[in-house]
Scaffold this motif. Structure first.
Motif, PDB file in Angstrom:
ATOM      1  N   LEU A  39       0.802  -1.217   0.000  1.00 44.71           N
ATOM      2  CA  LEU A  39       0.000   0.000   0.000  1.00 44.71           C
ATOM      3  C   LEU A  39       0.843   1.278   0.000  1.00 44.71           C
ATOM      4  CD1 LEU A  39      -3.005   0.525  -0.052  1.00 44.71           C
ATOM      5  CD2 LEU A  39      -3.006   0.462   2.427  1.00 44.71           C
ATOM      6  N   PRO A  40       1.909   1.364   0.799  1.00 47.08           N
ATOM      7  CA  PRO A  40       2.716   2.598   0.766  1.00 47.08           C
ATOM      8  C   PRO A  40       3.300   2.891  -0.618  1.00 47.08           C
ATOM      9  CG  PRO A  40       3.270   1.299   2.705  1.00 47.08           C
ATOM     10  CD  PRO A  40       2.380   0.445   1.849  1.00 47.08           C
ATOM     11  N   SER A  41       3.673   1.852  -1.335  1.00 49.09           N
ATOM     12  CA  SER A  41       4.205   2.046  -2.694  1.00 49.09           C
ATOM     13  C   SER A  41       3.139   2.582  -3.626  1.00 49.09           C
ATOM     14  CB  SER A  41       4.753   0.730  -3.246  1.00 49.09           C
ATOM     15  OG  SER A  41       5.827   0.285  -2.464  1.00 49.09           O
ATOM     16  N   LEU A  42       1.897   2.095  -3.464  1.00 48.55           N
ATOM     17  CA  LEU A  42       0.810   2.603  -4.306  1.00 48.55           C
ATOM     18  C   LEU A  42       0.485   4.053  -3.969  1.00 48.55           C
ATOM     19  CD1 LEU A  42      -1.226   2.116  -6.569  1.00 48.55           C
ATOM     20  CD2 LEU A  42      -2.845   1.363  -4.813  1.00 48.55           C
ATOM     21  N   VAL A  43       0.486   4.381  -2.691  1.00 49.04           N
ATOM     22  CA  VAL A  43       0.245   5.778  -2.281  1.00 49.04           C
ATOM     23  C   VAL A  43       1.282   6.689  -2.936  1.00 49.04           C
ATOM     24  CG1 VAL A  43       0.287   7.378  -0.313  1.00 49.04           C
ATOM     25  CG2 VAL A  43      -0.920   5.197  -0.119  1.00 49.04           C
ATOM     26  N   LEU A  58       0.600   6.931  -6.769  1.00 51.53           N
ATOM     27  CA  LEU A  58      -0.546   7.782  -7.079  1.00 51.53           C
ATOM     28  C   LEU A  58      -0.217   9.260  -6.906  1.00 51.53           C
ATOM     29  CD1 LEU A  58      -3.430   5.665  -5.526  1.00 51.53           C
ATOM     30  CD2 LEU A  58      -2.904   5.953  -7.951  1.00 51.53           C
ATOM     31  N   GLU A  59       0.565   9.582  -5.904  1.00 46.86           N
ATOM     32  CA  GLU A  59       1.003  10.980  -5.724  1.00 46.86           C
ATOM     33  C   GLU A  59       1.868  11.419  -6.897  1.00 46.86           C
ATOM     34  OE1 GLU A  59       2.847  11.617  -1.941  1.00 46.86           O
ATOM     35  OE2 GLU A  59       1.045  10.988  -0.860  1.00 46.86           O
ATOM     36  N   SER A  60       2.712  10.519  -7.398  1.00 45.00           N
ATOM     37  CA  SER A  60       3.619  10.876  -8.496  1.00 45.00           C
ATOM     38  C   SER A  60       2.883  11.120  -9.808  1.00 45.00           C
ATOM     39  CB  SER A  60       4.688   9.794  -8.685  1.00 45.00           C
ATOM     40  OG  SER A  60       4.156   8.654  -9.329  1.00 45.00           O
ATOM     41  N   VAL A  61       1.684  10.545  -9.942  1.00 48.17           N
ATOM     42  CA  VAL A  61       0.905  10.756 -11.173  1.00 48.17           C
ATOM     43  C   VAL A  61      -0.261  11.720 -10.933  1.00 48.17           C
ATOM     44  CG1 VAL A  61       1.560   8.567 -12.243  1.00 48.17           C
ATOM     45  CG2 VAL A  61      -0.494   8.666 -10.808  1.00 48.17           C
ATOM     46  N   ASN A  62      -0.161  12.490  -9.857  1.00 52.47           N
ATOM     47  CA  ASN A  62      -1.160  13.516  -9.527  1.00 52.47           C
ATOM     48  C   ASN A  62      -2.566  12.960  -9.348  1.00 52.47           C
ATOM     49  OD1 ASN A  62       0.686  15.704  -9.508  1.00 52.47           O
ATOM     50  ND2 ASN A  62       0.673  15.669 -11.741  1.00 52.47           N
ATOM     51  N   TYR A  63      -2.666  11.806  -8.698  1.00 52.82           N
ATOM     52  CA  TYR A  63      -3.963  11.237  -8.328  1.00 52.82           C
ATOM     53  C   TYR A  63      -3.843  10.739  -6.885  1.00 52.82           C
ATOM     54  CZ  TYR A  63      -8.534   9.178  -9.073  1.00 52.82           C
ATOM     55  OH  TYR A  63      -9.879   8.894  -9.005  1.00 52.82           O
ATOM     56  N   PRO A  64      -3.626  11.680  -5.935  1.00 54.46           N
ATOM     57  CA  PRO A  64      -3.352  11.273  -4.552  1.00 54.46           C
ATOM     58  C   PRO A  64      -4.569  10.680  -3.863  1.00 54.46           C
ATOM     59  CG  PRO A  64      -3.563  13.650  -4.689  1.00 54.46           C
ATOM     60  CD  PRO A  64      -3.639  13.123  -6.103  1.00 54.46           C
ATOM     61  N   ALA A 106      -5.392   8.617   0.066  1.00 49.96           N
ATOM     62  CA  ALA A 106      -4.863   8.170   1.352  1.00 49.96           C
ATOM     63  C   ALA A 106      -4.913   6.648   1.421  1.00 49.96           C
ATOM     64  CB  ALA A 106      -5.679   8.776   2.490  1.00 49.96           C
ATOM     65  N   ALA A 107      -4.079   6.081   2.246  1.00 47.24           N
ATOM     66  CA  ALA A 107      -4.047   4.628   2.412  1.00 47.24           C
ATOM     67  C   ALA A 107      -5.416   4.098   2.836  1.00 47.24           C
ATOM     68  CB  ALA A 107      -2.978   4.245   3.431  1.00 47.24           C
ATOM     69  N   GLU A 108      -6.122   4.841   3.675  1.00 45.95           N
ATOM     70  CA  GLU A 108      -7.451   4.414   4.126  1.00 45.95           C
ATOM     71  C   GLU A 108      -8.434   4.351   2.963  1.00 45.95           C
ATOM     72  OE1 GLU A 108      -5.816   7.111   5.535  1.00 45.95           O
ATOM     73  OE2 GLU A 108      -5.003   5.965   7.206  1.00 45.95           O
ATOM     74  N   GLN A 109      -8.347   5.327   2.044  1.00 44.79           N
ATOM     75  CA  GLN A 109      -9.226   5.323   0.868  1.00 44.79           C
ATOM     76  C   GLN A 109      -8.931   4.111  -0.009  1.00 44.79           C
ATOM     77  OE1 GLN A 109      -7.958   9.403  -0.168  1.00 44.79           O
ATOM     78  NE2 GLN A 109     -10.130   9.779  -0.564  1.00 44.79           N
ATOM     79  N   ILE A 110      -7.673   3.807  -0.203  1.00 47.95           N
ATOM     80  CA  ILE A 110      -7.283   2.667  -1.036  1.00 47.95           C
ATOM     81  C   ILE A 110      -7.756   1.368  -0.395  1.00 47.95           C
ATOM     82  CG2 ILE A 110      -5.354   1.389  -2.028  1.00 47.95           C
ATOM     83  CD1 ILE A 110      -3.858   4.146  -2.077  1.00 47.95           C
ATOM     84  N   THR A 111      -7.582   1.257   0.925  1.00 48.23           N
ATOM     85  CA  THR A 111      -8.040   0.060   1.633  1.00 48.23           C
ATOM     86  C   THR A 111      -9.543  -0.127   1.464  1.00 48.23           C
ATOM     87  OG1 THR A 111      -6.270   0.307   3.254  1.00 48.23           O
ATOM     88  CG2 THR A 111      -8.126  -1.081   3.890  1.00 48.23           C
ATOM     89  N   ASP A 112     -10.288   0.960   1.554  1.00 50.45           N
ATOM     90  CA  ASP A 112     -11.740   0.898   1.359  1.00 50.45           C
ATOM     91  C   ASP A 112     -12.077   0.456  -0.065  1.00 50.45           C
ATOM     92  OD1 ASP A 112     -14.471   1.344   2.272  1.00 50.45           O
ATOM     93  OD2 ASP A 112     -14.468   3.093   0.926  1.00 50.45           O
TER      94      ASP A 112
END
Length: 62
Positions: free
Chosen positions: A7-11, A14-20, A22-28
């Motif tokens: 998950l931290p790598s995906l966060v 996503l920030e690097s491609v301007n689609y930030p 949060a880890a909680e949102q991704i988990t959901d």
């Protein structure tokens, strides 16, 4: 095929491609099966970046 693990790598990705998100949102999203991912074993999650890029493009169409 570009893949990342965890998950931290995906966060960070996503920030690097301007689609930030949060880890909680991704988990959901993962629990609702709304974001492409694969569980390799137990708590190890793999994300295929081609699938994530496609998913981002689909989200931006909405």
């Amino acid at each position: 095929m570009r893949k990342i693990q965890g998950l931290p790598s995906l966060v960070d990705y996503l920030e690097s491609v301007n689609y930030p998100l949060a880890a909680e949102q991704i988990t959901d999203l993962m629990s609702k099966r709304k974001i492409p991912h694969r569980k390799a074993y137990q708590d190890v999650v793999i994300f295929n970046l081609e699938h994530i890029d496609w998913w981002i493009a689909e989200q931006q169409k909405r």
